[in-house]
Write a protein that holds these residues in place. Structure first.
Motif, PDB file in Angstrom:
ATOM      1  N   GLY A 334       0.849  -1.060   0.124  1.00 21.54           N
ATOM      2  CA  GLY A 334       0.039   0.011  -0.049  1.00 21.54           C
ATOM      3  C   GLY A 334       0.863   1.348  -0.037  1.00 21.54           C
ATOM      4  N   LEU A 335       2.102   1.317   0.113  1.00 23.55           N
ATOM      5  CA  LEU A 335       3.201   2.377   0.290  1.00 23.55           C
ATOM      6  C   LEU A 335       2.935   2.775  -1.388  1.00 23.55           C
ATOM      7  N   PRO A 336       2.486   4.213  -1.384  1.00 18.71           N
ATOM      8  CA  PRO A 336       2.435   4.751  -2.904  1.00 18.71           C
ATOM      9  C   PRO A 336       3.830   4.979  -3.539  1.00 18.71           C
ATOM     10  N   LEU A 337       3.811   4.671  -4.709  1.00 23.37           N
ATOM     11  CA  LEU A 337       5.145   5.116  -5.500  1.00 23.37           C
ATOM     12  C   LEU A 337       4.808   5.957  -6.764  1.00 23.37           C
ATOM     13  N   ASP A 338       5.518   6.853  -6.998  1.00 22.21           N
ATOM     14  CA  ASP A 338       5.316   7.915  -8.106  1.00 22.21           C
ATOM     15  C   ASP A 338       6.612   7.744  -8.695  1.00 22.21           C
ATOM     16  N   VAL A 339       6.258   8.050 -10.026  1.00 23.73           N
ATOM     17  CA  VAL A 339       7.645   8.237 -10.875  1.00 23.73           C
ATOM     18  C   VAL A 339       7.437   9.379 -11.636  1.00 23.73           C
ATOM     19  N   ILE A 340       8.356  10.489 -11.555  1.00 25.62           N
ATOM     20  CA  ILE A 340       8.423  11.945 -12.039  1.00 25.62           C
ATOM     21  C   ILE A 340       9.567  11.874 -13.354  1.00 25.62           C
ATOM     22  N   ALA A 341       9.273  11.903 -14.513  1.00 24.58           N
ATOM     23  CA  ALA A 341      10.071  12.030 -15.290  1.00 24.58           C
ATOM     24  C   ALA A 341      10.022  13.039 -16.427  1.00 24.58           C
ATOM     25  N   HIS A 342      11.574  13.503 -17.056  1.00 27.18           N
ATOM     26  CA  HIS A 342      11.621  14.597 -17.671  1.00 27.18           C
ATOM     27  C   HIS A 342      12.026  14.281 -19.118  1.00 27.18           C
ATOM     28  N   LEU A 373       7.243  15.592 -17.831  1.00 28.82           N
ATOM     29  CA  LEU A 373       7.540  16.986 -18.007  1.00 28.82           C
ATOM     30  C   LEU A 373       8.237  17.162 -19.387  1.00 28.82           C
ATOM     31  N   GLY A 374       7.371  17.901 -20.069  1.00 26.75           N
ATOM     32  CA  GLY A 374       7.998  18.198 -21.544  1.00 26.75           C
ATOM     33  C   GLY A 374       8.394  16.904 -22.120  1.00 26.75           C
ATOM     34  N   THR A 375       7.715  15.910 -22.051  1.00 18.52           N
ATOM     35  CA  THR A 375       7.937  14.460 -23.002  1.00 18.52           C
ATOM     36  C   THR A 375       7.399  14.605 -24.180  1.00 18.52           C
ATOM     37  N   PRO A 376       8.193  14.145 -25.291  1.00 16.41           N
ATOM     38  CA  PRO A 376       7.544  14.135 -26.623  1.00 16.41           C
ATOM     39  C   PRO A 376       6.946  12.888 -27.074  1.00 16.41           C
ATOM     40  N   HIS A 377       5.656  12.856 -26.278  1.00 20.12           N
ATOM     41  CA  HIS A 377       4.816  11.524 -26.383  1.00 20.12           C
ATOM     42  C   HIS A 377       4.592  11.515 -27.870  1.00 20.12           C
ATOM     43  N   GLU A 378       4.351  12.525 -28.687  1.00 19.84           N
ATOM     44  CA  GLU A 378       4.190  12.295 -30.328  1.00 19.84           C
ATOM     45  C   GLU A 378       5.265  12.754 -30.977  1.00 19.84           C
ATOM     46  N   VAL A 469       5.693  28.590 -18.915  1.00 23.31           N
ATOM     47  CA  VAL A 469       7.146  28.480 -18.751  1.00 23.31           C
ATOM     48  C   VAL A 469       7.537  28.898 -20.165  1.00 23.31           C
ATOM     49  N   ASP A 470       8.387  30.033 -20.282  1.00 24.58           N
ATOM     50  CA  ASP A 470       8.911  30.388 -21.719  1.00 24.58           C
ATOM     51  C   ASP A 470      10.170  30.799 -21.685  1.00 24.58           C
ATOM     52  N   GLY A 471      10.826  31.193 -22.812  1.00 25.84           N
ATOM     53  CA  GLY A 471      12.208  31.596 -23.003  1.00 25.84           C
ATOM     54  C   GLY A 471      13.002  30.376 -23.528  1.00 25.84           C
ATOM     55  N   PRO A 472      14.119  30.705 -23.965  1.00 22.58           N
ATOM     56  CA  PRO A 472      14.908  29.576 -24.838  1.00 22.58           C
ATOM     57  C   PRO A 472      15.299  28.539 -24.188  1.00 22.58           C
ATOM     58  N   SER A 473      15.369  28.574 -22.696  1.00 22.48           N
ATOM     59  CA  SER A 473      15.497  27.413 -21.706  1.00 22.48           C
ATOM     60  C   SER A 473      14.370  26.902 -21.127  1.00 22.48           C
ATOM     61  N   ALA A 474      13.085  26.973 -21.784  1.00 23.46           N
ATOM     62  CA  ALA A 474      12.102  26.756 -21.458  1.00 23.46           C
ATOM     63  C   ALA A 474      11.781  25.009 -20.873  1.00 23.46           C
ATOM     64  N   HIS A 475      12.433  24.237 -21.893  1.00 20.03           N
ATOM     65  CA  HIS A 475      12.603  22.835 -21.676  1.00 20.03           C
ATOM     66  C   HIS A 475      13.045  22.288 -20.545  1.00 20.03           C
ATOM     67  N   ALA A 476      14.371  22.928 -20.429  1.00 25.97           N
ATOM     68  CA  ALA A 476      15.135  22.703 -19.182  1.00 25.97           C
ATOM     69  C   ALA A 476      14.568  23.282 -17.806  1.00 25.97           C
ATOM     70  N   ASP A 477      13.938  24.567 -17.932  1.00 28.41           N
ATOM     71  CA  ASP A 477      13.592  25.118 -17.038  1.00 28.41           C
ATOM     72  C   ASP A 477      12.283  24.550 -16.066  1.00 28.41           C
TER      73      ASP A 477
END
Length: 528
Positions: A334-342, A373-378, A469-477
């Motif tokens: 029952g311990l919740p396990l989450d995954v956060i991916a960039h 986060l910012g994943t190219p699913h398509e 979230v904008d700007g040239p580094s938005a993907h990393a930010d």
């Protein structure tokens, strides 16, 4: 109002923003002094495209004169003046000269440069040689001039030509008493690229505003539907009670020493430091400096390099599945396990989910939440562009520009690059495999992401969220942004994504199109 033209402006502006930087200068506007300077054409060649001021910002036209010059033709200064810019814009060489009457002339694209910024030149002095057809423009303040009128007696003919874009990078500094070196060259380069790139790919988009209008209408329909299940912006995201575990997954170009996903504020999300680990592309986990929970201790620690992320995404997904099995076996029921991916990490997670559903479905009982986060699913058009630009480059901005925008140590032959391209076998396989039932998936995208346009982050069966979230580094930010933190907090608390305004919904839809379709246009020009 061609969509291709609008998208070209946006993306080229992003690319050239990496090349041009602002420097302090006095903000002055000089009125032209009729007859004070004598001008002659910069080349002895026929005109192949005369000055044609557009009637709308995105309408057809030519803001200068294009001469039918062969590559290597000597280009000379049209009159005495001072070189204010001599350099590269979007992979091409340009020169701008300020003259005593306040007129600024720009020459390019050039094969080479024979002058430098600050040089004094006399009319007829060589400034470089043409790389093909030469574009010659002239401006006074913010107004374009018909360059042909400079060669005639009397004052130059000034036209208030609509600018191709609102240029925050160029305009904001000027309002603060700054100027942008190369600003005139930038605008000339944009004009040249738009006309020539459009000619190279005439079938990319319809020459009608209808597609943009359709996108906007669809965005409003989707926004209307979302109003019944969204969280008011004024509602604070609650801190979830109880213990949870989190596995972080970095993206393409990450390493055990550095990953954008590390910027996620896991403490603010309610995770204890010992309950957080990051996946290693070499298998196992990134070695932790401090103590780790018992459930994590059994997972082997292994460093990895940035190049390790450019291999087979499916292999990485299988390794992640093994890690999740190990944690689930050791974790209390029952311990919740989450995954956060960039970024690419989100695709690694989807491969792992498919693995678990087929071989260890009991692990999915532990896996409560997946956030990408910012994943190219398509897919990512830049990945396909990298491959084609390397094998069939149309100009110097191809592969180099893609690397600059993405900021990644990538090679066209990398397996991950092939898999990230739209339409790849991997993406087709993942598209046919929806997220497992019972696993809540949230895809968060950055509105101004030029590496993975927000539209490319959409995933069927997930809560899709676009944050400002904008700007040239938005993907990393994106992972460390306050906007993404709020959406992650809401998801962990079991609440729906934040409500947004109708205007923001339209901006999200159209803005993604502006970036994404331009990148697709570049792909087409490479032979696609």
């Amino acid at each position: 109002m061609p969509r291709f033209v609008i998208r070209s402006i946006v993306a080229l502006t992003v690319i050239t923003s990496f090349v041009l930087t602002a420097a302090p200068a006095a903000a002055t506007t000089t009125e032209p002094v009729p007859g004070s300077v004598v001008y002659t054409p910069p080349v002895d060649a026929p005109t192949q495209d005369p000055f044609r001021p557009p009637t709308t910002p995105y309408g057809p036209g030519n803001r200068g004169i294009e001469y039918a010059t062969a590559a290597g033709t000597v280009v000379v200064a049209a009159a005495d003046g001072t070189v204010t810019f001599a350099g590269v814009v979007a992979g091409r060489r340009w020169v701008t000269i300020r003259h005593a009457d306040g007129v600024r002339t720009t020459y390019g694209p050039l094969l080479d440069l024979l002058v430098s910024a600050g040089d004094r030149v006399r009319g007829g002095d060589p400034v470089g040689s043409s790389s093909g057809a030469l574009l010659f423009t002239a401006r006074v303040g913010d107004a374009y001039i018909d360059p042909a009128s400079l060669f005639e007696a009397g004052p130059p003919r000034v036209y208030l030509v609509p600018e191709p874009l609102d240029r925050p990078q160029a305009q904001a500094p000027r309002q603060r008493g700054w100027s942008l070196p190369g600003g005139d060259a930038l605008l000339s380069a944009l004009d040249w690229e738009l006309r020539h790139l459009s000619a190279a790919a005439p079938t990319i988009v319809s020459l009608t505003p209808a597609p943009l209008l359709a996108d906007s209408v669809q965005a409003l329909v989707t926004w209307r539907q979302a109003q019944s299940r969204c969280t008011a912006a004024s509602t604070p995201a609650p801190r979830p009670p109880g213990r949870r575990m989190a596995v972080l997954v970095g993206g393409l170009g990450s390493s055990s020493a550095s990953a954008a996903v590390d910027a996620v504020d896991t403490g603010a999300l309610g995770y204890q430091p010992a309950d957080v680990m990051r996946f290693s592309y070499s298998g196992g986990r990134v070695p932790a400096d401090g103590a780790v929970a018992v459930e994590i201790r059994g997972v082997v620690g292994a460093d990895y390099r940035a190049r390790d992320t450019t291999g087979d995404i499916e292999t990485s997904g299988h390794r992640l599945a093994e890690v999740l099995v190990q944690i689930a076996d050791a974790a209390p029921e029952g311990l919740p396990l989450d995954v956060i991916a960039h970024s690419q990490g989100g695709l690694v997670v989807r491969v792992a989910l498919a693995d678990l559903a087929a071989t260890h479905p009991e692990v999915l009982d532990h896996l409560h939440l997946v956030i990408t986060l910012g994943t190219p699913h398509e897919g990512a058009d830049l990945a396909e562009f990298v491959q084609r630009a390397d094998s069939n480059p149309i100009d110097p901005i191809g592969f180099d520009a893609a690397q600059i925008v993405a900021g990644l140590p990538i090679s066209p032959d990398d397996e991950a690059v092939r898999q990230l391209a739209p339409g790849s076998d991997l993406l087709a396989k993942l598209a046919a495999t929806p997220p497992p039932a019972g696993v809540h998936v949230v895809s968060i995208a950055a509105r101004g992401d030029v590496v993975v346009p927000s539209g490319r982050s959409r995933l069927a069966g997930a809560d899709n969220v676009i944050v400002p979230v904008d700007g040239p580094s938005a993907h990393a930010d994106l992972p460390g942004s306050a906007a993404a933190l709020r959406e992650m907090s809401l998801a962990i608390a079991g609440l729906a994504p934040s409500c947004e305004t109708a205007a923001d919904a339209v901006l999200d839809a159209v803005g993604s199109d502006l970036i994404g379709n331009f990148e697709h246009a570049l792909v087409v020009t490479q032979g696609g």
